[in-house]
Design an enzyme around this catalytic site. Structure first.
Site: not given
Ligand code: PGA
Length: 243
Positions: A9, A11, A91, A93, A158, A164, A203
């Site tokens: 992803n 983003k 997601h 976010e 997730e 992140g 992560s």
């Molecule tokens: P990350 O993000 O691997 O940077 O923690 C995962 C995601 O948001 O899909």
């Protein structure tokens, strides 16, 4: 058997200059025997999907309507028109920043399926919800509310607090959630629920991928930051193929 999948992803990261990185991932995917999906930002979808190699391409969101007066949105059919075959939906976010509800995510997933895309439906609890002992209940409620009436889906667990941050749940915590998701999928779809891939995200790095992929009912990963560079993403893909 669920398919093993490494999904990246990106983003809101990347420009045309990043296509060489996507090509490097596509080149490596040819030698690695598990499905690799990359979800770049929308303006790179078409060119990424045109690169040679077995890398599958996905969008990061779609509208639930097939077309219409929705300025700034993109439909599932338009993602498919760019060469995408997957789409990340729900997601955290987007759930947080745009107030996306479970029922909206389900409508988007149905729209994706109607256009021939496989939805990657994201679920996950907040740090507070976990601290209150509600992680399983929250994630199962999200699953029930977000799942279309179709087995052709991918689920991504997730935890919001792991995205992140460099924080990763313990093996026991991931095991508990993935087992609960599998049980719910079996209840919903019968034996066919066994074939749905359940990815872990939050992560995931080359250094922790092997341990995460050894967990039962973890069928792959949804990777954010570590998918931006082939040198980080490839070892994760390899760990999955070897798991
Ligand atoms: P990350 O993000 O691997 O940077 O923690 C995962 C995601 O948001 O899909």
């Amino acid at each position: 058997m669920p398919q093993k999948i490494t999904a990246g992803n990106w983003k809101m990261n990347g420009t045309q200059a990043s296509l060489s990185e996507i090509q490097a991932i596509a080149d490596a995917a040819a030698d690695i025997h598990s499905l690799a999906i990359l979800c770049p930002p929308a303006h790179l979808l078409h060119r990424a999907a045109s690169l040679p190699g077995p890398l599958a391409i996905g969008g990061q969101n779609c509208h639930h309507a097939p077309s219409g007066a929705f300025t700034g949105d993109i439909s599932a059919a338009q993602l498919a028109d760019c060469g995408a075959s997957y789409v990340i939906l729900g997601h955290s976010e987007r759930r947080e920043a745009y107030g996306e509800s479970d029922s909206l995510v389900r409508d988007k997933a149905q729209a994706a399926l109607n256009s021939g895309l496989t939805p990657i439906i994201c679920l996950g609890e907040s740090q507070d919800q976990r601290a209150e002992g509600r992680a399983i209940a929250v994630v199962l409620a999200q699953l029930t509310g977000s799942l279309p009436d179709d087995v052709q889906v991918i689920i991504a667990y997730e935890p919001i607090w792991a995205i992140g941050t460099g924080l990763v749940p313990s093996v026991a915590e991931i095991t508990e959630v993935h087992n609960a998701l599998r049980a719910q999928l079996l209840t919903t779809f019968g034996a066919a629920g066994q074939n749905i891939s359940i990815l872990y995200g939050g992560s995931v790095k080359p250094s922790n991928a092997k341990e995460i992929f050894a967990i039962p009912n973890v069928n792959g990963a949804l990777v954010g930051g570590a998918s931006l560079k082939a040198e980080d993403f490839l070892p994760i893909m390899r760990s999955l193929a070897e798991s």
